[in-house]
Design a protein around this motif. Structure first.
Motif, PDB file in Angstrom:
ATOM      1  N   LEU A 104       0.829  -1.209   0.000  1.00  0.00           N
ATOM      2  CA  LEU A 104       0.000   0.000   0.000  1.00  0.00           C
ATOM      3  C   LEU A 104       0.866   1.264   0.000  1.00  0.00           C
ATOM      4  CD1 LEU A 104      -3.076  -0.159   0.285  1.00  0.00           C
ATOM      5  CD2 LEU A 104      -2.826   0.295   2.717  1.00  0.00           C
TER       6      LEU A 104
ATOM      7  N   TYR B 204      10.476   0.485  17.548  1.00  0.00           N
ATOM      8  CA  TYR B 204      10.430  -0.959  17.349  1.00  0.00           C
ATOM      9  C   TYR B 204      11.579  -1.653  18.095  1.00  0.00           C
ATOM     10  CZ  TYR B 204       6.872  -0.570  13.607  1.00  0.00           C
ATOM     11  OH  TYR B 204       5.732  -0.325  12.879  1.00  0.00           O
TER      12      TYR B 204
ATOM     13  N   ASN C 199       1.997 -13.636   1.798  1.00  0.00           N
ATOM     14  CA  ASN C 199       2.510 -12.559   0.939  1.00  0.00           C
ATOM     15  C   ASN C 199       3.083 -13.130  -0.355  1.00  0.00           C
ATOM     16  OD1 ASN C 199       1.918 -10.095   2.286  1.00  0.00           O
ATOM     17  ND2 ASN C 199       3.523 -10.500   3.774  1.00  0.00           N
TER      18      ASN C 199
ATOM     19  N   ARG D 151      -0.168 -12.593  -8.524  1.00  0.00           N
ATOM     20  CA  ARG D 151      -0.193 -11.347  -9.306  1.00  0.00           C
ATOM     21  C   ARG D 151       0.798 -11.386 -10.482  1.00  0.00           C
ATOM     22  NH1 ARG D 151      -2.925  -6.740  -7.170  1.00  0.00           N
ATOM     23  NH2 ARG D 151      -5.037  -7.522  -7.015  1.00  0.00           N
TER      24      ARG D 151
ATOM     25  N   LEU E 182      -7.464 -12.832  -5.684  1.00  0.00           N
ATOM     26  CA  LEU E 182      -7.338 -14.226  -5.291  1.00  0.00           C
ATOM     27  C   LEU E 182      -8.295 -14.519  -4.136  1.00  0.00           C
ATOM     28  CD1 LEU E 182      -5.650 -16.862  -5.499  1.00  0.00           C
ATOM     29  CD2 LEU E 182      -3.990 -15.822  -3.966  1.00  0.00           C
TER      30      LEU E 182
ATOM     31  N   TYR F  48      -1.621  -9.989   7.737  1.00  0.00           N
ATOM     32  CA  TYR F  48      -1.517  -9.151   8.934  1.00  0.00           C
ATOM     33  C   TYR F  48      -1.526 -10.017  10.203  1.00  0.00           C
ATOM     34  CZ  TYR F  48      -2.696  -5.000   6.082  1.00  0.00           C
ATOM     35  OH  TYR F  48      -2.698  -3.999   5.161  1.00  0.00           O
TER      36      TYR F  48
ATOM     37  N   ASP G 252       1.934 -11.118  10.891  1.00  0.00           N
ATOM     38  CA  ASP G 252       2.714 -10.019  11.457  1.00  0.00           C
ATOM     39  C   ASP G 252       2.410  -9.837  12.947  1.00  0.00           C
ATOM     40  OD1 ASP G 252       4.510  -7.934  11.167  1.00  0.00           O
ATOM     41  OD2 ASP G 252       3.538  -7.168   9.379  1.00  0.00           O
TER      42      ASP G 252
ATOM     43  N   ARG H 194      -4.943  -0.153   8.833  1.00  0.00           N
ATOM     44  CA  ARG H 194      -4.533  -0.395   7.435  1.00  0.00           C
ATOM     45  C   ARG H 194      -5.599  -1.184   6.691  1.00  0.00           C
ATOM     46  NH1 ARG H 194       0.942   0.520   6.109  1.00  0.00           N
ATOM     47  NH2 ARG H 194       1.171  -0.744   4.266  1.00  0.00           N
TER      48      ARG H 194
ATOM     49  N   ASP I 117      -7.454  -0.002   3.408  1.00  0.00           N
ATOM     50  CA  ASP I 117      -7.390  -0.802   2.194  1.00  0.00           C
ATOM     51  C   ASP I 117      -8.797  -1.141   1.699  1.00  0.00           C
ATOM     52  OD1 ASP I 117      -5.555  -1.987   0.331  1.00  0.00           O
ATOM     53  OD2 ASP I 117      -6.358  -3.925   0.960  1.00  0.00           O
TER      54      ASP I 117
ATOM     55  N   LYS J 266      -9.979   1.802  -0.155  1.00  0.00           N
ATOM     56  CA  LYS J 266      -9.268   1.874  -1.443  1.00  0.00           C
ATOM     57  C   LYS J 266      -9.813   0.845  -2.437  1.00  0.00           C
ATOM     58  CE  LYS J 266      -5.585  -0.101  -3.653  1.00  0.00           C
ATOM     59  NZ  LYS J 266      -4.391  -0.931  -3.676  1.00  0.00           N
TER      60      LYS J 266
ATOM     61  N   LYS K 180     -11.841   1.124  -5.976  1.00  0.00           N
ATOM     62  CA  LYS K 180     -11.183   0.624  -7.192  1.00  0.00           C
ATOM     63  C   LYS K 180     -11.982  -0.489  -7.878  1.00  0.00           C
ATOM     64  CE  LYS K 180      -6.626  -1.103  -8.649  1.00  0.00           C
ATOM     65  NZ  LYS K 180      -5.278  -1.471  -8.217  1.00  0.00           N
ATOM     66  N   TYR K 181     -12.557  -1.407  -7.060  1.00  0.00           N
ATOM     67  CA  TYR K 181     -13.161  -2.604  -7.647  1.00  0.00           C
ATOM     68  C   TYR K 181     -14.686  -2.664  -7.540  1.00  0.00           C
ATOM     69  CZ  TYR K 181      -8.317  -4.222  -7.568  1.00  0.00           C
ATOM     70  OH  TYR K 181      -6.972  -4.341  -7.754  1.00  0.00           O
TER      71      TYR K 181
HETATM   72  P1  NDP Z   1      -1.284  -6.136   1.484  1.00  0.00           P
HETATM   73  O1  NDP Z   1      -0.023  -6.809   1.118  1.00  0.00           O
HETATM   74  O2  NDP Z   1      -2.363  -6.995   2.016  1.00  0.00           O
HETATM   75  O3  NDP Z   1      -1.757  -5.373   0.176  1.00  0.00           O
HETATM   76  C1  NDP Z   1      -3.048  -4.894  -0.002  1.00  0.00           C
HETATM   77  C2  NDP Z   1      -3.277  -4.779  -1.499  1.00  0.00           C
HETATM   78  O4  NDP Z   1      -3.198  -6.067  -2.100  1.00  0.00           O
HETATM   79  C3  NDP Z   1      -4.640  -4.249  -1.830  1.00  0.00           C
HETATM   80  O5  NDP Z   1      -4.659  -2.840  -1.834  1.00  0.00           O
HETATM   81  C4  NDP Z   1      -4.825  -4.798  -3.228  1.00  0.00           C
HETATM   82  O6  NDP Z   1      -4.023  -4.007  -4.115  1.00  0.00           O
HETATM   83  C5  NDP Z   1      -4.181  -6.173  -3.149  1.00  0.00           C
HETATM   84  N1  NDP Z   1      -5.108  -7.210  -2.753  1.00  0.00           N
HETATM   85  C6  NDP Z   1      -5.986  -7.211  -1.721  1.00  0.00           C
HETATM   86  N2  NDP Z   1      -6.653  -8.380  -1.646  1.00  0.00           N
HETATM   87  C7  NDP Z   1      -6.182  -9.124  -2.650  1.00  0.00           C
HETATM   88  C8  NDP Z   1      -6.491 -10.441  -3.121  1.00  0.00           C
HETATM   89  N3  NDP Z   1      -7.406 -11.191  -2.539  1.00  0.00           N
HETATM   90  N4  NDP Z   1      -5.834 -10.909  -4.196  1.00  0.00           N
HETATM   91  C9  NDP Z   1      -4.891 -10.161  -4.809  1.00  0.00           C
HETATM   92  N5  NDP Z   1      -4.569  -8.904  -4.430  1.00  0.00           N
HETATM   93  C10 NDP Z   1      -5.213  -8.398  -3.361  1.00  0.00           C
HETATM   94  O7  NDP Z   1      -1.102  -4.999   2.538  1.00  0.00           O
HETATM   95  P2  NDP Z   1       0.059  -4.014   2.960  1.00  0.00           P
HETATM   96  O8  NDP Z   1       0.682  -3.390   1.798  1.00  0.00           O
HETATM   97  O9  NDP Z   1      -0.584  -3.144   3.965  1.00  0.00           O
HETATM   98  O10 NDP Z   1       1.112  -4.939   3.767  1.00  0.00           O
HETATM   99  C11 NDP Z   1       2.122  -5.777   3.199  1.00  0.00           C
HETATM  100  C12 NDP Z   1       2.843  -6.532   4.329  1.00  0.00           C
HETATM  101  O11 NDP Z   1       3.610  -5.622   5.116  1.00  0.00           O
HETATM  102  C13 NDP Z   1       1.867  -7.234   5.284  1.00  0.00           C
HETATM  103  O12 NDP Z   1       2.320  -8.527   5.553  1.00  0.00           O
HETATM  104  C14 NDP Z   1       1.923  -6.387   6.542  1.00  0.00           C
HETATM  105  O13 NDP Z   1       1.727  -7.187   7.673  1.00  0.00           O
HETATM  106  C15 NDP Z   1       3.312  -5.775   6.482  1.00  0.00           C
HETATM  107  N6  NDP Z   1       3.374  -4.457   7.137  1.00  0.00           N
HETATM  108  C16 NDP Z   1       3.985  -4.370   8.367  1.00  0.00           C
HETATM  109  C17 NDP Z   1       4.059  -3.166   9.038  1.00  0.00           C
HETATM  110  C18 NDP Z   1       4.745  -3.076  10.362  1.00  0.00           C
HETATM  111  O14 NDP Z   1       5.024  -1.968  10.813  1.00  0.00           O
HETATM  112  N7  NDP Z   1       5.014  -4.184  11.031  1.00  0.00           N
HETATM  113  C19 NDP Z   1       3.524  -1.933   8.439  1.00  0.00           C
HETATM  114  C20 NDP Z   1       2.919  -2.147   7.160  1.00  0.00           C
HETATM  115  C21 NDP Z   1       2.847  -3.363   6.548  1.00  0.00           C
HETATM  116  P3  NDP Z   1      -4.327  -3.872  -5.710  1.00  0.00           P
HETATM  117  O15 NDP Z   1      -4.672  -2.440  -5.909  1.00  0.00           O
HETATM  118  O16 NDP Z   1      -3.026  -4.246  -6.337  1.00  0.00           O
HETATM  119  O17 NDP Z   1      -5.422  -4.809  -6.053  1.00  0.00           O
END
Ligand code: NDP
Length: 443
Positions: free
Chosen positions: A275, A298, A337, A344, A363, A376, A379, A411, A415, A418, A422-423
């Motif tokens: 994101l 952290y 992830n 994708r 998915l 999440y 995490d 988050r 999301d 968002k 978008k969808y």
């Molecule tokens: P995600 O990796 O879950 O990404 C969300 C995006 O993935 C959505 O906006 C969408 O984007 C796409 N998406 C959502 N659902 C699906 C689906 N079913 N199939 C395919 N694509 C999908 O979230 P983050 O970017 O927030 O986080 C990424 C990682 O980083 C996570 O594991 C999180 O735990 C970690 N993180 C850790 C933090 C920390 O401080 N510890 C802070 C932030 C994140 P699209 O527009 O491409 O469809």
């Protein structure tokens, strides 16, 4: 400030709009020193009672004291040397060229994915510095421990300066043409409200760059994340040289956190779909979060454990239990992830998915049939494992599990907004198929 076809005006405001953004700009930088004041050699919270006097005594009471902390010369020299060295490594070490997600002007940005090389070089330099030092004493590490407060102040000021610079540059037209043939910069869909406070906070420009060097990806994955490893190491170093012991708890938490950081660097390409990279602009929120908040808060568990009254000896059984919890969290986090990333990239087309109006697929099979953000959950389990290394002496060492829990729920909500925009109907269909948000059968 108007919108355009490429950069529509932001109507939806997050974080309670301008008052929320202003409050966070003013309050969050105070929380980092506050966490330090309640967990250092002078005073550390035990149980749930807080000694306000002990905190007050540490707060600078004159301008001279405050300026002495904020503009501590050696801390600035060390921080700027660190930032420059990491920048130099990032710019010079080779990597793989990878395309990011498609931008609104139809183009794709290219990134030099060299996280493995940069983080390996940093780890090798650190290891060489420690093992070649007489009696393992490294003055720079002791400096980091002894000047926590000054370095916190430097990181905060630096992150502010960075946010101001990228906000100002977001108004300067590009020197080349974008995909639509105009010199307009691509702004974040969330950061073009026209209100300077809000846009400064949330991030106005989507991908500020100097030439091909992407400032946002760099700040997200390099100086702050790697500094976290250094701070943990400084805490171990202090415990060893000051008290002649290295407890299993501080070793365990530092090792687990180092693995987490290195995993982010080694699988850097996974960040391109995050994101923060695809949607958020680079402004105060990410600059401050990446450069100041992340490394200094952290690492709180390691600092807590370095204090003499918190020398927790876990023993093998507790170490194994924490390793098991961390391993489970890591497995959920990484496998989910990786599955989304591979899907994708078109490598898992046999799995069940929903075709959206934008052509992107959602998915709804495997990990992504368990919860909308099953990654999440992984995490959060990892966060629990880190905090459990500190035992049950004080709630302060559980700050991370509470903070990251709140951050991930927030988050997920962001999301949801968002993806709904978008969808549309296909996102509703996805939510009907996968009703749980983060924890299957619970939330
Ligand atoms: P995600 O990796 O879950 O990404 C969300 C995006 O993935 C959505 O906006 C969408 O984007 C796409 N998406 C959502 N659902 C699906 C689906 N079913 N199939 C395919 N694509 C999908 O979230 P983050 O970017 O927030 O986080 C990424 C990682 O980083 C996570 O594991 C999180 O735990 C970690 N993180 C850790 C933090 C920390 O401080 N510890 C802070 C932030 C994140 P699209 O527009 O491409 O469809």
């Amino acid at each position: 400030m108007g919108g355009s076809e490429l950069n529509p005006v932001t109507k939806h405001r997050e974080f309670f709009g301008v008052p929320g953004a202003l409050a966070m700009i003013l309050v969050l930088p105070l929380v980092i020193p506050l966490l330090y004041f309640v967990s250092n050699e002078t005073y550390c919270i035990h149980g749930v009672t807080v000694d306000i006097e002990a905190i007050k005594k540490q707060i600078p009471s004159t301008w001279t004291q405050l300026l002495g902390i904020c503009f501590h010369k050696q801390s600035w020299v060390l921080y700027l040397s660190w930032f420059s060295a990491i920048t130099a490594l990032d710019l010079t070490l080779p990597g793989t060229r990878m395309k990011g997600t498609q931008l609104r002007d139809g183009t794709f940005l290219t990134y030099n994915i060299n996280g493995t090389a940069v983080s390996s070089a940093v780890v090798a330099i650190l290891a060489a510095r420690v093992f070649l030092a007489k009696n393992y004493y490294v003055p720079e590490l002791q400096f980091v421990y002894d000047h926590h407060l000054q370095l916190i102040a430097v990181s905060i000021i630096f992150s502010f300066a960075m946010a101001v610079a990228v906000y100002a540059c977001s108004f300067v037209p590009l020197t080349h043409k974008n995909g639509l043939g105009t010199p307009e910069r691509i702004l974040s869909i969330n950061g073009n409200s026209g209100n300077p406070i809000y846009d400064f906070f949330i991030g106005r420009e989507l991908n500020p760059r100097i030439g091909a060097w992407d400032i946002k990806l760099f700040c997200e994955l390099r100086p702050g994340l790697l500094l976290w490893i250094v701070i943990d190491l400084a805490c171990i170093h202090h415990q060893y040289h000051q008290y002649g012991v290295v407890t299993d708890s501080i070793l365990l938490v530092s090792a687990l956190q180092a693995i987490y950081v290195l995993d982010c660097s080694f699988y850097e390409e996974g960040s391109l779909t995050m994101l923060d990279i695809t949607t958020d602009g680079f402004g105060f929120m990410l600059s401050f979060g990446d450069l100041a908040w992340l490394p200094w808060t952290y690492s709180l568990q390691a600092r807590f454990l370095s204090l003499p009254q918190n020398h927790v000896h876990l023993g093998w059984l507790n170490v194994l239990l924490i390793l098991a919890l961390s391993g489970l969290g890591f497995y959920v986090y990484n496998a989910s992830n990786a599955q989304k990333s591979e899907f994708r990239q078109g490598r898992l087309d046999h799995m069940e998915y929903i075709e959206t109006k934008t052509g992107t697929k959602l998915l709804c099979d495997g990990w992504w049939s368990k919860a909308q953000h099953i990654n999440y959950l992984g995490d959060w389990l990892i966060a629990w494992a880190w905090c459990l290394t500190t035992g049950f002496r004080s709630p302060i060492s559980y700050y991370y599990v509470v903070f990251v829990g709140g951050l991930l729920v927030h988050r997920q909500m962001r999301d949801d907004v968002k993806c709904s925009a978008k969808y549309g109907e296909q996102w509703e269909e996805y939510k009907r198929k996968v009703p749980y948000k983060i924890i299957p059968y619970v939330y």
